[in-house]
Write an enzyme that holds these catalytic residues in place. Structure first.
Site, short mmCIF file in Angstrom:
data_model
loop_
_atom_site.label_atom_id
_atom_site.label_comp_id
_atom_site.label_asym_id
_atom_site.label_seq_id
_atom_site.Cartn_x
_atom_site.Cartn_y
_atom_site.Cartn_z
N CYS A 142 -8.29 87.55 -32.88
CA CYS A 142 -9.71 87.62 -32.52
C CYS A 142 -10.19 86.30 -31.94
O CYS A 142 -9.81 85.93 -30.84
CB CYS A 142 -10.52 88.06 -33.74
SG CYS A 142 -12.16 88.69 -33.31
N HIS A 152 -7.77 93.08 -34.99
CA HIS A 152 -7.58 92.71 -36.40
C HIS A 152 -6.42 93.49 -37.02
O HIS A 152 -6.60 94.61 -37.51
CB HIS A 152 -8.86 93.00 -37.19
CG HIS A 152 -9.97 92.06 -36.89
ND1 HIS A 152 -10.31 91.01 -37.71
CD2 HIS A 152 -10.82 92.00 -35.84
CE1 HIS A 152 -11.33 90.34 -37.19
NE2 HIS A 152 -11.65 90.92 -36.05
N GLU A 156 -5.03 92.97 -39.81
CA GLU A 156 -5.09 93.07 -41.28
C GLU A 156 -5.73 94.37 -41.72
O GLU A 156 -5.65 94.74 -42.89
CB GLU A 156 -5.86 91.86 -41.86
CG GLU A 156 -7.35 91.96 -41.83
CD GLU A 156 -7.95 91.77 -40.45
OE1 GLU A 156 -9.12 92.16 -40.23
OE2 GLU A 156 -7.25 91.24 -39.57
#
Length: 419
Positions: free
Chosen positions: A281, A376, A378
């Site tokens: 990001c 992202h 995660e």
């Protein structure tokens, strides 16, 4: 719902739960107060995720932004202590259409309404979020405010709309805003290996520079046996190298990458030291600027957990989680030399592309060990399609390679073999 905004007694006392959303271009949306009552001002953005509102609220990348949820029903599952991505709510305001009357989840430990009040987050509900989202898509994200309670009055009378619009227009723009220092940790901390690696010696050591990091990110690395040192955004190259890292990670975060001078210079020092680098990001935008590419503000950004991205090397399409309003301006489809110092940083390719609008979603350096993605991996909240990127980072550190070249193809081939 009544469109009466300023239900008052002659004394000026507010006797309704009226609230008003005001945009800098003069458009207004009447609604009801949701969460804390008062005034908040920020950049208005919309999030297309159907789930994960608690992760959205606590994502530091939303600092100084008022978030509009396009999903109509928000608050159904309440709030709990397990899902937050940081220690507090970071959005400066919250806009929903139909807030849940009560939470309905075995994991719920309280209502969203009460949590917004507890943390002083001003919100608004019962507005046409479809019309608002279409307006922002047509006109672009802009500054706005949510005003409710006594702040709707002046001298016992309704405040003029012109006054409210003027207040919005006097607020700072997101362009030129250097915000990482406002959300970064003040003190370094360590996340030790977890899961199957708990209690064992770390397989690698990573220093994660906190530009607004989400808690799930170091956890994803720790699950792979990595010891993660999370350090403040103000850290120096000496601070990082003193921890003897096998790799350096730059996190997501808020603000304009064009204003993040320290982060760019810090990353150049990391690249010069030859330490493997992975960024997500904001960390992708910082890599872009460190290599000499420009960045620009998107019309309305990418925010949600349903964004399609293609890995250019493997042609695999992933559904990914996004939260960004700026993008890297780099050529797609061909190798290019790093504009900042070609001999120093060598060749670069765009590794990932957004399929909705051809926005650069990843960079891969072919002559130095560095790569990044704009989204992202995660997955908090969001799909798990991109979790392999943490494995890619571990592969880069384990291999000792002096380049990130070929990582996409290698990981893609391994994934295909497993399937």
């Amino acid at each position: 719902m009544s469109t009466q905004l300023h239900a008052t007694r002659p004394s000026g006392e507010v006797v309704s739960d009226a609230a008003l959303l005001v945009l800098e271009d003069g458009r207004t949306f009447p609604g009801r107060a949701f969460g804390a009552v008062g005034t908040t001002i920020g950049e208005i953005v919309f999030n297309t995720g159907m789930t994960g509102y608690q992760e959205t609220l606590t994502d530091p990348s939303y600092h100084r932004q008022i978030v509009v949820m396009t999903a109509p029903h928000i608050g159904n599952t309440g709030v709990n202590v397990d899902d937050p991505e940081s220690s507090r709510i970071w959005v400066t305001g919250f806009v929903v259409r139909d807030p849940a009357r009560r939470a309905s989840s075995w994991r719920s430990e309280g209502s969203l309404q009460d949590e917004l009040v507890r943390q002083g987050v001003v919100g608004i509900s019962d507005i046409d979020t479809r019309a608002l989202t279409r307006h922002l898509r047509d006109r672009g994200v802009m500054r706005g405010s949510i005003v409710s309670g006594e702040d709707l009055l002046v001298g016992g009378y309704p405040r003029p709309i012109e006054d409210l619009v003027g207040q919005v227009c006097s607020a700072a723009s997101m362009v030129g805003a250097d915000l990482a220092g406002e959300v970064s940790t003040e003190r370094a901390y360590v996340v030790e290996p977890q899961g199957a690696f708990a209690g064992q010696a770390p397989v690698k050591t990573v220093v994660a520079v906190d530009l607004g990091i989400k808690s799930m990110t170091p956890q994803r690395l720790a699950e792979r046996g990595v010891r993660v040192h999370v350090v403040p955004s103000s850290s120096t190259i000496e601070d990082l190298l003193a921890l003897s890292p096998d790799g350096v990670f730059f996190s997501n975060g808020p603000g304009d990458p064009g204003a993040a001078v320290h982060a760019v210079e810090l990353l150049r020092a990391v690249l010069d030291a030859g330490v493997p680098y992975f960024g997500i990001c904001f960390g992708n935008q910082i890599l872009g600027r460190a290599l000499g590419f420009g960045t620009y503000k998107l019309g309305y950004g990418h925010r949600g957990i349903n964004q399609p991205v293609m890995d250019v090397s493997t042609r695999k399409v992933e559904i990914t989680s996004h939260n960004h309003g700026f993008a890297v301006d780099a050529p797609i489809g061909a190798q290019t030399l790093a504009p900042h110092d070609p001999e120093r940083y060598g060749r670069v390719v765009v590794s990932h592309v957004g399929l909705n609008d051809d926005v650069v979603e990843g960079l891969e350096c072919l002559d130095i060990p560095a790569f990044s993605v704009q989204y992202h991996p995660e997955a908090a909240a969001g799909p798990h399609d991109a979790a392999y990127l943490f494995d890619r980072f571990l592969d880069l550190m384990n291999s000792g390679a002096r380049t990130a070249s070929g990582l996409s193809a290698a990981t893609g081939a391994a994934s295909a073999k497993e399937n």
